[in-house]
Design a protein around this motif. Structure first.
Motif, short mmCIF file in Angstrom:
data_model
loop_
_atom_site.label_atom_id
_atom_site.label_comp_id
_atom_site.label_asym_id
_atom_site.label_seq_id
_atom_site.Cartn_x
_atom_site.Cartn_y
_atom_site.Cartn_z
N PHE A 10 0.84 -1.20 0.00
CA PHE A 10 0.00 0.00 0.00
C PHE A 10 0.87 1.25 0.00
O PHE A 10 0.58 2.22 -0.72
N ILE A 11 1.94 1.24 0.79
CA ILE A 11 2.87 2.37 0.82
C ILE A 11 3.52 2.54 -0.55
O ILE A 11 3.71 3.66 -1.04
N THR A 12 3.86 1.42 -1.20
CA THR A 12 4.44 1.47 -2.54
C THR A 12 3.47 2.10 -3.53
O THR A 12 3.87 2.90 -4.39
N LEU A 13 2.21 1.76 -3.42
CA LEU A 13 1.20 2.34 -4.31
C LEU A 13 1.03 3.84 -4.06
O LEU A 13 0.72 4.59 -4.99
N LEU A 14 1.24 4.27 -2.82
CA LEU A 14 1.22 5.71 -2.54
C LEU A 14 2.38 6.40 -3.27
O LEU A 14 2.23 7.53 -3.75
N ASN A 15 3.51 5.72 -3.34
CA ASN A 15 4.64 6.23 -4.11
C ASN A 15 4.24 6.40 -5.58
O ASN A 15 4.49 7.44 -6.19
N LEU A 16 3.60 5.38 -6.13
CA LEU A 16 3.16 5.43 -7.53
C LEU A 16 2.14 6.54 -7.74
O LEU A 16 2.16 7.25 -8.77
N LEU A 17 1.24 6.72 -6.79
CA LEU A 17 0.23 7.79 -6.89
C LEU A 17 0.92 9.16 -6.91
O LEU A 17 0.57 10.02 -7.74
N CYS A 18 1.89 9.35 -6.03
CA CYS A 18 2.62 10.62 -5.99
C CYS A 18 3.34 10.87 -7.31
O CYS A 18 3.35 11.99 -7.83
N GLY A 19 3.95 9.81 -7.86
CA GLY A 19 4.64 9.94 -9.13
C GLY A 19 3.69 10.29 -10.27
O GLY A 19 4.02 11.12 -11.13
N SER A 20 2.52 9.69 -10.26
CA SER A 20 1.53 9.96 -11.30
C SER A 20 1.05 11.41 -11.24
O SER A 20 0.88 12.07 -12.27
N ILE A 21 0.83 11.90 -10.02
CA ILE A 21 0.41 13.29 -9.85
C ILE A 21 1.54 14.23 -10.29
O ILE A 21 1.30 15.26 -10.93
N ASP A 45 8.84 5.50 -0.86
CA ASP A 45 9.71 4.47 -1.41
C ASP A 45 10.70 3.97 -0.37
O ASP A 45 11.02 2.78 -0.31
N PHE A 46 11.18 4.88 0.46
CA PHE A 46 12.12 4.50 1.52
C PHE A 46 11.44 3.65 2.58
O PHE A 46 12.00 2.66 3.06
N PHE A 47 10.22 4.01 2.91
CA PHE A 47 9.56 3.35 4.03
C PHE A 47 8.85 2.05 3.65
O PHE A 47 8.59 1.23 4.53
N ASP A 48 8.55 1.83 2.37
CA ASP A 48 7.89 0.56 2.04
C ASP A 48 8.84 -0.61 2.27
O ASP A 48 8.47 -1.64 2.85
#
Length: 248
Positions: A10-21, A45-48
């Motif tokens: 889930f944390i990784t997907l938050l990284n992807l969401l931030c990148g997409s934005i 990315d660091f915390f996942d």
């Protein structure tokens, strides 16, 4: 299934969401906001990975998701930013109207020279593909990690925006500097140079002296130089790693 298995992903997907934005802001020349979301994505990315290790739920799926998210946040966004900066440096709109080295299609004009910036995206993809297949890179990296390279490139518009200096601006917006940076980034991403990872097995100074020294110097540089410190820190990271090959 235990919920904790899904937390790192889930944390990784938050990284992807931030990148997409960040992509949306970058293509609209809102570089500072794009940089903000990239920084946030790198934080996730660091915390996942840290959470996956702490919860003991590391998985092949997590590894693949991490690289896919990094491809957007730390691969695509810096490529777009560098493309845009090179376009500004070479005055791409004027070139597209008069230069044969351009593409014209359905009312859209694009100079080929700024596309060199997107080479960073290609090099990032190649590096991430190699990383997923390399079982050696557990305690160190071969070549510059994509998040570090993203920080290097994203620092440029931040320096232009917040540390307005004619000398620095002329360097950053020099097309040869930006083109050279693009090729240098491609090389560093896929070089065989061993670079230490900021992964702590314990928190003793004896076993992590290099990491602590690097962090302390980096904090001092950030306080003194602000955003200019970012490229200096990346250079420092590479130099410390080269001179510490036997301890990595």
């Amino acid at each position: 299934m235990q919920i904790k298995k899904f937390i790192p992903n889930f944390i990784t997907l938050l990284n992807l969401l931030c990148g997409s934005i960040a992509v949306l802001f970058a293509v609209n020349n809102l570089f500072v906001t794009a940089a903000l979301f990239v920084f946030l994505g790198i934080f996730f990315d660091f915390f996942d990975g840290l959470l996956a290790r702490k919860l003991n739920v590391q998985s092949d799926l997590g590894l693949q998701l991490d690289s896919l998210a990094d491809m957007v946040t730390s691969g695509l966004v810096p490529g777009i930013i560098l493309y845009k900066l090179i376009a500004i440096a070479v005055d791409a709109p004027a070139m597209a109207a008069s230069n044969e080295w351009s593409l014209h299609w359905s009312g859209f004009s694009m100079s080929f020279i700024p596309i060199i910036g997107l080479f960073v995206t290609l090099a990032s993809a190649y590096r991430l593909g190699k990383f997923n297949l390399d079982e050696e890179q557990q305690t160190y990296f071969k070549g510059l990690p994509t998040p570090a390279n993203a920080l290097l490139i994203l620092s440029l518009p931040l320096i232009l925006e917040f540390q307005n200096s004619d000398v620095i601006n002329n360097i950053i917006l020099n097309k040869w500097f930006l083109i050279s940076l693009a090729f240098l980034s491609c090389y560093l991403l896929n070089s065989s140079i061993k670079l230490f990872a900021l992964k702590f097995k314990d928190y003793s100074f004896k076993n992590n002296a290099l990491r602590y020294i690097f962090i302390i110097i980096s904090l001092v540089l950030l306080i003194v130089l602000q955003f200019v410190a970012i490229p200096v820190i990346i250079i420092l990271y590479i130099i410390l790693s080269i001179f510490s090959q036997n301890t990595i």
